[in-house]
Write an enzyme that holds these catalytic residues in place. Structure first.
Site, PDB file in Angstrom:
ATOM      1  CB  THR A 267      -0.966  -0.011   1.201  1.00 63.27           C
ATOM      2  OG1 THR A 267      -0.232  -0.263   2.406  1.00 63.27           O
ATOM      3  CG2 THR A 267      -2.022  -1.088   1.029  1.00 63.27           C
TER       4      THR A 267
ATOM      5  CE  LYS B 286       0.221  -3.431   3.483  1.00 67.89           C
ATOM      6  NZ  LYS B 286      -0.591  -2.549   4.420  1.00 67.89           N
TER       7      LYS B 286
ATOM      8  CB  THR C 213      -1.484  -1.793  10.009  1.00 66.57           C
ATOM      9  OG1 THR C 213      -2.781  -1.952   9.493  1.00 66.57           O
ATOM     10  CG2 THR C 213      -0.868  -1.108   8.909  1.00 66.57           C
TER      11      THR C 213
ATOM     12  CD  GLU D 197       1.888   5.160   6.239  1.00 67.07           C
ATOM     13  OE1 GLU D 197       1.171   4.447   5.519  1.00 67.07           O
ATOM     14  OE2 GLU D 197       1.443   5.867   7.159  1.00 67.07           O
TER      15      GLU D 197
ATOM     16  CG  ASN E 253      -1.092   8.029   7.330  1.00 66.85           C
ATOM     17  OD1 ASN E 253      -1.716   7.002   7.105  1.00 66.85           O
ATOM     18  ND2 ASN E 253       0.201   8.027   7.605  1.00 66.85           N
TER      19      ASN E 253
END
Length: 391
Positions: A147, A174, A185, A262, A386
């Site tokens: 993602t 992932k 997650t 991220e 995000n």
């Protein structure tokens, strides 16, 4: 004894397993639907998210008490979470399509990641399923589950036992955001030909506890977190060798996830020692890896040890400032009530924090509880990614 040797090609390095991915149009011109196929029935073990709103793919496995399979359908861009009974019905329909495409499927299952609260695009997924060809393409399937990941996460080992017999283990994963140590997650798929005994689930639980359950990027726990272990039992087996190989596999992938957090720039190990017990050590480690104030200090390369002490004190665990020590690697900044933080020490600690990877050691001096939790910094880029995740 045994030897564990790194090998190439991830899950497709294991005999009897096939995997690939296709571009179904869920993402913008990238692989977004994939599969893992075994030419024989596999026993499976799995750990799922602690989020009470588990996604439809997890409910499908649990509701049907699936312990064997030889096919996993994978997709990104859509989590199929918070979609109710319709989301489960969509999976049933897609599994029927998979069984039409491939002969001799046993209990095919699905794993998804992406946006929550949106129904699957079944037509695109059906077209993807019917375009599958049996391949050994670890790269395509790794990309299909990504993602916000900036790179693929994959690993494989061959294990040579003392008697010369062998088994292999390979995995893909992932994860980069919504990472919290309660199953991060993330999706992880581990395949092996090891002839594992009945303690398969126990071994997976243990390995997950010290890997995926020890990492944090942002303290959020997803609806879809899953770690699957599949074995076709075609190879040899030794419990100690397999336990070590599985540990190395999951730890490597867990570290990759934190490093790819991220917008993250740093991987930090919070080394907790001397806690009252292991449970309290784990709770303190997770509190530190989740703390936004600690994360922002790491981003700013600021050795603000007071934030670390405050987080420990707020963890709800037993602690005492007269027995606590805090160090940035070998630089002691607080020692059982004594502050060691003059200009020279601060500069040394700050220099350590400039590294891409470093360790913060917290010894509570109360017992034998220990645990290592892994986290990263929290940067401006995390907010950017995000803020417009759905687009």
């Amino acid at each position: 004894m045994f030897k564990i040797i790194p090998i190439k090609n991830g899950i497709t390095a294991v005999e009897g397993f096939y995997a690939s991915g296709v571009k179904a149009g869920l993402k913008n011109d990238d692989y977004d639907v994939g599969y893992i196929y075994s030419d024989s029935i596999c026993d499976i073990a799995y750990t799922f998210t602690t989020n009470k709103f588990q996604a439809a793919p997890l409910k499908y496995v649990l509701n049907n008490n699936i312990k064997q399979t030889n096919f996993l359908l994978l997709n990104s861009k859509n989590a199929n979470a918070m979609t109710g009974k319709a989301g489960i019905d969509d999976i049933k329909e897609l599994m029927e399509e998979c069984s039409k495409k491939f002969e001799n499927l046993t209990n095919p299952i699905m794993s998804s990641t992406g946006v929550i609260g949106v129904r699957l695009d079944k037509e695109k997924l059906k077209l993807a399923i019917n375009s599958f060809e049996l391949e050994k393409d670890n790269d395509k399937v790794s990309r299909a589950i990504m993602t916000t990941d900036s790179y693929e996460k994959t690993i494989a080992f061959e294990v040579i036992l003392k008697n010369g017999e062998t088994f292999k283990i390979g995995a893909i994963a992932k994860g980069a955001g919504m990472i919290n140590p309660a199953m991060a997650t993330m999706l992880c798929f581990v395949v092996t030909d090891a002839n594992i005994s009945d303690d398969m689930q126990e071994l997976l639980n243990e390995a997950v506890q010290i890997s995926f359950n020890a990492i944090s990027v942002d303290g959020d726990t997803s609806t879809n977190d899953s770690c699957f272990l599949m074995t076709n039992r075609k190879g040899a087996y030794d419990k100690d060798a397999f336990k070590e190989a599985l540990k190395l596999t999951l730890e490597k992938l867990a570290f990759d996830i934190v490093k790819d957090g991220e917008g993250a720039n740093k991987l930090v190990a919070f080394d907790i020692r001397g806690a009252k017990n292991k449970e309290e050590a784990q709770k303190i480690g997770k509190a530190l890896s989740n703390s936004l104030l600690v994360k922002t200090a790491i981003f700013g390369e600021d050795p603000n040890w007071g934030r670390i002490a405050s987080t420990i004190g707020a963890s709800g665990c037993e602690c005492n400032e007269d027995s606590l020590t805090i160090s940035f690697e070998d630089v002691l900044v607080y020692d059982k009530g004594e502050i060691h933080f003059d200009e020279e020490t601060e500069n040394k600690a700050a220099k350590i924090m400039q590294k891409d990877e470093f360790r913060i050691i917290c010894d509570l001096g109360l017992g034998d509880g220990k645990f290592i939790s892994y986290g990263c910094d929290l940067s401006y880029e995390y907010v950017k990614i995000n803020a417009d995740y759905r687009t």
